[in-house]
Design a protein around this motif. Structure first.
Motif, PDB file in Angstrom:
ATOM      1  N   THR A  19      42.267  30.956  40.849  1.00  0.00           N
ATOM      2  CA  THR A  19      42.575  32.068  41.732  1.00  0.00           C
ATOM      3  C   THR A  19      42.728  33.307  40.857  1.00  0.00           C
ATOM      4  N   GLY A  20      42.656  34.487  41.463  1.00  0.00           N
ATOM      5  CA  GLY A  20      42.753  35.702  40.676  1.00  0.00           C
ATOM      6  C   GLY A  20      42.838  36.928  41.561  1.00  0.00           C
ATOM      7  N   ILE A  21      43.080  38.081  40.918  1.00  0.00           N
ATOM      8  CA  ILE A  21      43.238  39.364  41.610  1.00  0.00           C
ATOM      9  C   ILE A  21      42.208  40.345  41.058  1.00  0.00           C
ATOM     10  N   TYR A  22      41.482  41.002  41.946  1.00  0.00           N
ATOM     11  CA  TYR A  22      40.563  42.057  41.521  1.00  0.00           C
ATOM     12  C   TYR A  22      41.375  43.327  41.231  1.00  0.00           C
ATOM     13  N   PRO A  23      41.434  43.781  39.976  1.00  0.00           N
ATOM     14  CA  PRO A  23      42.276  44.934  39.638  1.00  0.00           C
ATOM     15  C   PRO A  23      41.682  46.269  40.080  1.00  0.00           C
ATOM     16  N   GLN A  24      40.423  46.265  40.446  1.00  0.00           N
ATOM     17  CA  GLN A  24      39.769  47.480  40.921  1.00  0.00           C
ATOM     18  C   GLN A  24      38.606  47.088  41.828  1.00  0.00           C
ATOM     19  N   GLU A  25      38.117  48.049  42.599  1.00  0.00           N
ATOM     20  CA  GLU A  25      36.976  47.743  43.466  1.00  0.00           C
ATOM     21  C   GLU A  25      35.761  47.390  42.620  1.00  0.00           C
ATOM     22  N   SER A  26      35.075  46.314  43.022  1.00  0.00           N
ATOM     23  CA  SER A  26      33.911  45.881  42.252  1.00  0.00           C
ATOM     24  C   SER A  26      33.115  44.879  43.072  1.00  0.00           C
ATOM     25  N   PRO A  27      31.888  44.570  42.655  1.00  0.00           N
ATOM     26  CA  PRO A  27      31.189  43.441  43.258  1.00  0.00           C
ATOM     27  C   PRO A  27      31.938  42.145  42.919  1.00  0.00           C
ATOM     28  N   GLY A  28      31.765  41.116  43.722  1.00  0.00           N
ATOM     29  CA  GLY A  28      32.442  39.852  43.431  1.00  0.00           C
ATOM     30  C   GLY A  28      32.069  38.758  44.409  1.00  0.00           C
ATOM     31  N   GLY A  29      32.140  37.517  43.934  1.00  0.00           N
ATOM     32  CA  GLY A  29      31.740  36.395  44.764  1.00  0.00           C
ATOM     33  C   GLY A  29      32.854  35.418  45.087  1.00  0.00           C
ATOM     34  N   ASN A  69      36.187  33.936  47.132  1.00  0.00           N
ATOM     35  CA  ASN A  69      36.610  33.873  48.532  1.00  0.00           C
ATOM     36  C   ASN A  69      37.935  34.613  48.675  1.00  0.00           C
ATOM     37  N   LEU A  70      37.981  35.618  49.535  1.00  0.00           N
ATOM     38  CA  LEU A  70      39.139  36.500  49.628  1.00  0.00           C
ATOM     39  C   LEU A  70      40.149  35.992  50.648  1.00  0.00           C
ATOM     40  N   ILE A  71      41.414  35.895  50.202  1.00  0.00           N
ATOM     41  CA  ILE A  71      42.459  35.365  51.078  1.00  0.00           C
ATOM     42  C   ILE A  71      43.604  36.351  51.310  1.00  0.00           C
ATOM     43  N   GLY A  72      43.641  37.462  50.590  1.00  0.00           N
ATOM     44  CA  GLY A  72      44.735  38.416  50.761  1.00  0.00           C
ATOM     45  C   GLY A  72      44.581  39.589  49.822  1.00  0.00           C
ATOM     46  N   ASN A  73      45.621  40.409  49.743  1.00  0.00           N
ATOM     47  CA  ASN A  73      45.598  41.569  48.855  1.00  0.00           C
ATOM     48  C   ASN A  73      46.975  41.756  48.232  1.00  0.00           C
ATOM     49  N   CYS A  74      46.994  41.958  46.907  1.00  0.00           N
ATOM     50  CA  CYS A  74      48.236  42.206  46.174  1.00  0.00           C
ATOM     51  C   CYS A  74      48.585  43.686  46.277  1.00  0.00           C
ATOM     52  N   SER A  75      49.810  43.966  46.643  1.00  0.00           N
ATOM     53  CA  SER A  75      50.207  45.337  46.955  1.00  0.00           C
ATOM     54  C   SER A  75      50.593  46.170  45.738  1.00  0.00           C
ATOM     55  N   VAL A  76      50.639  45.567  44.545  1.00  0.00           N
ATOM     56  CA  VAL A  76      51.038  46.323  43.354  1.00  0.00           C
ATOM     57  C   VAL A  76      49.859  46.416  42.391  1.00  0.00           C
ATOM     58  N   PRO A  77      49.709  47.543  41.689  1.00  0.00           N
ATOM     59  CA  PRO A  77      48.576  47.713  40.766  1.00  0.00           C
ATOM     60  C   PRO A  77      48.694  46.775  39.569  1.00  0.00           C
ATOM     61  N   ILE A  78      47.572  46.162  39.207  1.00  0.00           N
ATOM     62  CA  ILE A  78      47.535  45.202  38.106  1.00  0.00           C
ATOM     63  C   ILE A  78      47.112  45.859  36.804  1.00  0.00           C
ATOM     64  N   PHE A  79      46.317  46.933  36.905  1.00  0.00           N
ATOM     65  CA  PHE A  79      45.775  47.578  35.705  1.00  0.00           C
ATOM     66  C   PHE A  79      45.853  49.085  35.861  1.00  0.00           C
ATOM     67  N   ASN A  80      46.327  49.759  34.804  1.00  0.00           N
ATOM     68  CA  ASN A  80      46.409  51.212  34.800  1.00  0.00           C
ATOM     69  C   ASN A  80      46.021  51.706  33.406  1.00  0.00           C
ATOM     70  N   ALA A  81      44.848  52.311  33.301  1.00  0.00           N
ATOM     71  CA  ALA A  81      44.326  52.733  31.997  1.00  0.00           C
ATOM     72  C   ALA A  81      45.199  53.785  31.326  1.00  0.00           C
ATOM     73  N   GLU A  82      46.057  54.455  32.088  1.00  0.00           N
ATOM     74  CA  GLU A  82      46.890  55.514  31.526  1.00  0.00           C
ATOM     75  C   GLU A  82      48.183  54.981  30.912  1.00  0.00           C
ATOM     76  N   LYS A  83      48.450  53.685  31.114  1.00  0.00           N
ATOM     77  CA  LYS A  83      49.658  53.094  30.555  1.00  0.00           C
ATOM     78  C   LYS A  83      49.353  52.351  29.260  1.00  0.00           C
ATOM     79  N   ASP A  84      50.386  52.100  28.457  1.00  0.00           N
ATOM     80  CA  ASP A  84      50.254  51.356  27.217  1.00  0.00           C
ATOM     81  C   ASP A  84      51.319  50.255  27.174  1.00  0.00           C
ATOM     82  N   PRO A  85      50.931  48.978  27.339  1.00  0.00           N
ATOM     83  CA  PRO A  85      49.568  48.510  27.565  1.00  0.00           C
ATOM     84  C   PRO A  85      49.119  48.762  29.003  1.00  0.00           C
ATOM     85  N   PRO A  86      47.807  48.811  29.251  1.00  0.00           N
ATOM     86  CA  PRO A  86      47.316  49.091  30.607  1.00  0.00           C
ATOM     87  C   PRO A  86      47.563  47.964  31.597  1.00  0.00           C
ATOM     88  N   SER A  87      47.705  46.742  31.081  1.00  0.00           N
ATOM     89  CA  SER A  87      48.006  45.588  31.938  1.00  0.00           C
ATOM     90  C   SER A  87      49.324  44.975  31.489  1.00  0.00           C
TER      91      SER A  87
END
Length: 244
Positions: free
Chosen positions: A175-185, A187-205
């Protein structure tokens, strides 16, 4: 912790690939992380990039070519000497997921494939604790092992061109979370309400390989509130220190 039979080979002129037995197992992953921490003490950490995943560790030196024969022999020696070097601190992160039908667009199809109700699928997904075995193919995309066998289903035959940011999916034994909009294959079951990746932070993840993830279900109203809190930077992600 016991040593494993490892293989070391060049991965181009600027990288070395170290491989452990071809298994998805926490003891192997933790041995990789332990060795990585030992190498940080032996090498110039600023010059080397280290990428752990599943049963491998890739070492990258971008500034110059690697003398593989000499370095490979040294790596074997270091691996035999790593002893009880402790890996970095590990955490269990509790992440909220809204399994609303607008987000879980494949829940009905998964229900039909597994002969389980949508409620059962959500319950199974939130009961388990998952290990972060790798981070790729997108920045911050976590490959999470430990999916219940009842939820193991193949990837979609036709990938979507656009998977929304935060989508939570299933594919094979992961299982996994898409950190940004992208193509993907997946099976989608939900959406995580908190951001997983932010390039402006250190570390970004905030999550690292070896950490754990546990999901919990939230309502659509809670989801909308979390999104606002995340945008203004006041949402606090739940985490628990893992011993050992």
């Amino acid at each position: 912790m016991n040593n494993y039979p490892i293989s070391i080979r060049p991965f181009g002129v600027h990288a070395v690939l170290i491989e452990w037995p071809n298994e998805v197992a926490e003891p192997i992953l933790y041995d990789i992380l332990q060795f990585m921490e030992y190498l940080r003490k032996q090498l110039d950490a600023d010059a080397w990039e280290m990428v752990p995943a599943y049963n491998s560790l890739t070492l990258i030196l971008r500034k110059k070519a690697i003398d593989f024969k000499t370095f490979g022999d040294q790596l074997h020696k270091w691996y035999s000497e790593k002893g009880s070097s402790e890996p970095r601190e590990k955490y269990r992160w509790r992440l909220p997921v809204c399994y609303d039908a607008d987000f879980g667009v494949d829940l009905k199809g998964i229900s039909d494939q597994t002969n389980r109700s949508v409620k059962e699928i959500i319950s199974l997904h939130t009961q388990n604790v998952y290990t972060v075995y790798g981070i790729g193919f997108l920045p911050g995309f976590m490959y999470l092992g430990g999916l219940p066998k009842a939820l193991e289903i193949p990837r979609r035959k036709s990938p979507r061109l656009k998977v929304p940011k935060g989508s939570v999916g299933l594919a094979g034994r992961q299982t996994g979370i898409y950190p940004q909009e992208s193509p993907g294959g997946w099976n989608l079951i939900g959406n995580c309400s908190v951001p997983i990746f932010n390039a402006e932070k250190d570390p970004p993840s905030f999550v690292s390989v070896g950490d754990q993830i546990q999901f919990y279900a939230i309502s659509r109203a809670e989801y909308d509130l979390h999104k606002i809190e995340g945008e203004v930077g006041i949402y606090k992600i739940e985490k628990i220190r893992i011993d050992g």
